[in-house]
Design a protein around this motif. Structure first.
Motif, PDB file in Angstrom:
ATOM      1  N   UNK A  36       8.824  20.353 -17.494  1.00 25.69           N
ATOM      2  CA  UNK A  36       9.184  21.773 -17.491  1.00 25.69           C
ATOM      3  C   UNK A  36       8.072  22.618 -18.103  1.00 25.69           C
ATOM      4  N   UNK A  39       5.304  22.793 -15.565  1.00 24.18           N
ATOM      5  CA  UNK A  39       5.734  23.635 -14.447  1.00 24.18           C
ATOM      6  C   UNK A  39       5.606  25.121 -14.805  1.00 24.18           C
ATOM      7  N   UNK A  40       6.067  25.458 -15.998  1.00 25.19           N
ATOM      8  CA  UNK A  40       6.046  26.867 -16.409  1.00 25.19           C
ATOM      9  C   UNK A  40       4.603  27.383 -16.494  1.00 25.19           C
ATOM     10  N   UNK A  43       3.119  27.657 -12.927  1.00 28.81           N
ATOM     11  CA  UNK A  43       3.678  28.750 -12.126  1.00 28.81           C
ATOM     12  C   UNK A  43       3.230  30.119 -12.646  1.00 28.81           C
TER      13      UNK A  43
ATOM     14  N   UNK B 391      13.120  33.707  -9.421  1.00 29.01           N
ATOM     15  CA  UNK B 391      13.229  32.416  -8.732  1.00 29.01           C
ATOM     16  C   UNK B 391      12.302  31.380  -9.359  1.00 29.01           C
ATOM     17  N   UNK B 392      11.192  31.819  -9.933  1.00 31.13           N
ATOM     18  CA  UNK B 392      10.272  30.876 -10.576  1.00 31.13           C
ATOM     19  C   UNK B 392      10.871  30.345 -11.881  1.00 31.13           C
ATOM     20  N   UNK B 393      11.560  31.198 -12.628  1.00 26.95           N
ATOM     21  CA  UNK B 393      12.134  30.750 -13.900  1.00 26.95           C
ATOM     22  C   UNK B 393      13.516  30.094 -13.728  1.00 26.95           C
ATOM     23  N   UNK B 395      14.470  27.331 -12.102  1.00 27.35           N
ATOM     24  CA  UNK B 395      14.567  25.889 -12.362  1.00 27.35           C
ATOM     25  C   UNK B 395      14.683  25.564 -13.846  1.00 27.35           C
ATOM     26  N   UNK B 396      14.002  26.329 -14.699  1.00 26.86           N
ATOM     27  CA  UNK B 396      14.101  26.086 -16.143  1.00 26.86           C
ATOM     28  C   UNK B 396      15.528  26.361 -16.624  1.00 26.86           C
ATOM     29  N   UNK B 431      14.267  24.774  -5.215  1.00 23.95           N
ATOM     30  CA  UNK B 431      13.591  25.895  -5.884  1.00 23.95           C
ATOM     31  C   UNK B 431      12.153  25.527  -6.256  1.00 23.95           C
ATOM     32  N   UNK B 432      11.997  24.324  -6.828  1.00 23.46           N
ATOM     33  CA  UNK B 432      10.658  23.897  -7.234  1.00 23.46           C
ATOM     34  C   UNK B 432       9.758  23.769  -5.999  1.00 23.46           C
ATOM     35  N   UNK B 435       8.815  27.211  -4.720  1.00 22.77           N
ATOM     36  CA  UNK B 435       7.822  27.795  -5.621  1.00 22.77           C
ATOM     37  C   UNK B 435       6.476  27.098  -5.483  1.00 22.77           C
ATOM     38  N   UNK B 436       6.515  25.774  -5.263  1.00 25.19           N
ATOM     39  CA  UNK B 436       5.278  25.019  -5.072  1.00 25.19           C
ATOM     40  C   UNK B 436       4.546  25.456  -3.815  1.00 25.19           C
ATOM     41  N   UNK B 438       4.841  28.340  -2.415  1.00 35.72           N
ATOM     42  CA  UNK B 438       4.302  29.675  -2.700  1.00 35.72           C
ATOM     43  C   UNK B 438       2.984  29.564  -3.457  1.00 35.72           C
TER      44      UNK B 438
END
Lengths: 56, 448
Positions: A36, A39-40, A43, B391-393, B395-396, B431-432, B435-436, B438
């Protein structure tokens, strides 16, 4: 204005919130948390690049 | 002093119980009575958090996104995609009902207490920032919508703030929820508007059999897909519904009704989203430059094609969408801050006792309204950006939800079942992956 309702009837059988203790992160959960973090960071970097290049 | 004691030292459970005693007593009384009328009344009393979160999700930014999607891509790809996103939204939000009803704690409180201050701060900062950005889109909707009726932007922004303040500060939770539900009903205005467009229903049905992307898989298309998913499921929704379930005082006995509430909200949300895509997909799509129209241009086209009534109804829908979401987002920010810092945190509490709880939410609304009134602010850019950031946040936010829902020591018999985990982890994967892709389109645009 709304009245203070603290003096209304009490329902003593309303369950208490669960006790909260820190979770021990072990095994795959620990790996997931590191994933995570990566990933953060990735992104945020990509979104910054995207905005700089006018993608968004 | 242990961490547990340090964390709970500000909690006054007895006070928490007392402030929602009236709402609890109403539910218990109805549950003890027999007959379909009382069962219906119980259902109506328990309805609320699920419908509110789903309708508020069709916010001004969502309305604008769906309208632009229909204008740009017609009804071919996105109607089936919206049905899928409705299912996704239900799966995600149902988990918050169980978590709230079992733990009697909000989402921010759970993350903070279970995973520590780092992730607590991360989630809180992420949520509050995203909420302020989203609130900006709500005030864009309100000011644009009322602008159609000649109301100056400053007046409409001030009026929206006034409604938000009055609803939050004056009403107790139950009344706040009922007033919000009445406002949410206005979201359905887009359904008759879609019918007024006289869509070709055969085209709508054909969308399910010939699911294809007009114009191919381009970065612009991907951005629209991300924006649509961003507007369907967002981090604030998890925080909002769980906090609302807790503030309403729902227990494990209410989970069944909570699921029904969420399902009704999902159907309404998808129906409105599909109506918007059908509306602009029928009336705007195919016009020269349709893929690049902003919402004001779309409004003008609707006015030309449907007449002044069509334009006015759409504008009112936009105002309603912005208003209901502003109310929900304001409450979401206040609840999250109250939970994180263990302030008194209930809409049942009078402002004088819980001013710290009310202040962050209302302050975020005031900041957002002020940004909207800045001349030449890049509002369209902000609108799409907030959907992408959400949408990027997501998954967290989903990860914390899934960890908590699989924690047997907390959830007991209400922990996630196998199919729920498969569905939820698939959503995180989707989602991941989106985003990937993108990210790839940003770094290596020649691939697309």
């Amino acid at each position: 204005m709304k009245k203070d309702t603290l003096n209304l009837v009490t329902r003593s059988d309303y369950p208490a919130p669960v006790e909260l203790t820190r979770a021990q992160l072990r095994g795959w959960v620990r790996v997931v948390f590191w994933g995570l973090r990566v990933y953060i960071v990735v992104m945020i970097a990509l979104v910054a690049i995207g905005f700089a290049r006018g993608h968004a | 002093m242990s961490k547990h004691v340090a964390y709970t030292q500000f909690i006054d459970f007895e006070e928490d119980v007392k402030i929602r005693a009236r709402d609890q007593a109403r539910v218990v009384a109805l549950r003890e009575k027999k007959g379909w009328l009382f069962r219906l009344m119980l259902g109506l009393v328990l309805i609320g958090p699920g419908v509110l979160v789903m309708i508020a999700d069709n916010d001004a930014g969502g309305v604008i996104t769906y309208a632009q999607t229909g204008a740009a891509y017609g009804i071919g790809f996105f109607i089936p995609a919206l049905l899928l996103s409705g299912f996704i939204a239900y799966v995600v939000q149902e988990m918050t009902v169980r978590l709230g009803a079992v733990t009697h704690r909000g989402h921010a409180e759970m993350i903070w207490g279970r995973y520590g201050a780092f992730w607590g701060w991360f989630s809180l900062v992420d949520l509050v920032l995203a909420n302020i950005l989203t609130l900006i889109t709500e005030f864009i909707g309100v000011t644009l919508g009322l602008g159609v009726f000649g109301v100056p932007h400053a007046v409409s922004a001030a009026a929206a703030i006034a409604v938000d303040v009055v609803v939050l500060l004056v009403l107790r939770y139950y009344a706040w929820e009922r007033v919000s539900l009445w406002i949410a009903l206005g979201n359905l205005v887009f359904i008759p508007l879609a019918l007024m467009a006289h869509p070709h229903w055969s085209t709508v049905v054909a969308a399910f059999s010939t699911w294809r992307i007009q114009g191919g898989f381009t970065p612009a298309f991907l951005f629209i897909v991300l924006a649509n998913f961003g507007t369907t499921i967002a981090p604030w929704m998890l925080f909002f519904q769980q906090s609302a379930v807790v503030d309403k005082g729902l227990t494990v006995h209410d989970i069944h009704h909570g699921r029904m509430d969420t399902a009704i909200g999902t159907v309404a949300m998808v129906a409105v989203a599909v109506a918007l895509v059908i509306l602009t997909g029928s009336l705007v799509h195919g016009m020269p430059g349709a893929s690049n129209l902003d919402i004001q241009q779309i409004l003008r086209v609707l006015g030309q094609r449907l007449g002044p009534i069509g334009e006015d109804l759409f504008a009112l829908g936009l105002v309603e969408a912005g208003m209901i979401a502003a109310i929900a987002l304001t409450a979401s920010t206040s609840w999250a801050m109250g939970e994180a810092f263990q302030w008194p945190k209930s809409i049942n509490m009078p402002a004088r006792r819980a001013w710290r709880f009310y202040l962050p939410g209302l302050l975020s609304a005031v900041i957002a309204a002020a940004v909207v009134l800045i001349p030449h602010a890049p509002l369209g850019f902000l609108n799409l950006t907030v959907q992408v950031v959400a949408s990027i946040f997501m998954p967290a936010a989903m990860l914390f939800l899934l960890l908590l829902l699989n924690d047997a020591t907390i959830m007991g018999e209400y922990k996630n079942r196998k199919w729920q985990n498969i569905a939820a982890f698939s959503i995180v994967g989707l989602l991941v992956a989106l985003n990937g892709v993108y990210g790839l389109s940003v770094v290596m645009p020649h691939l697309f």
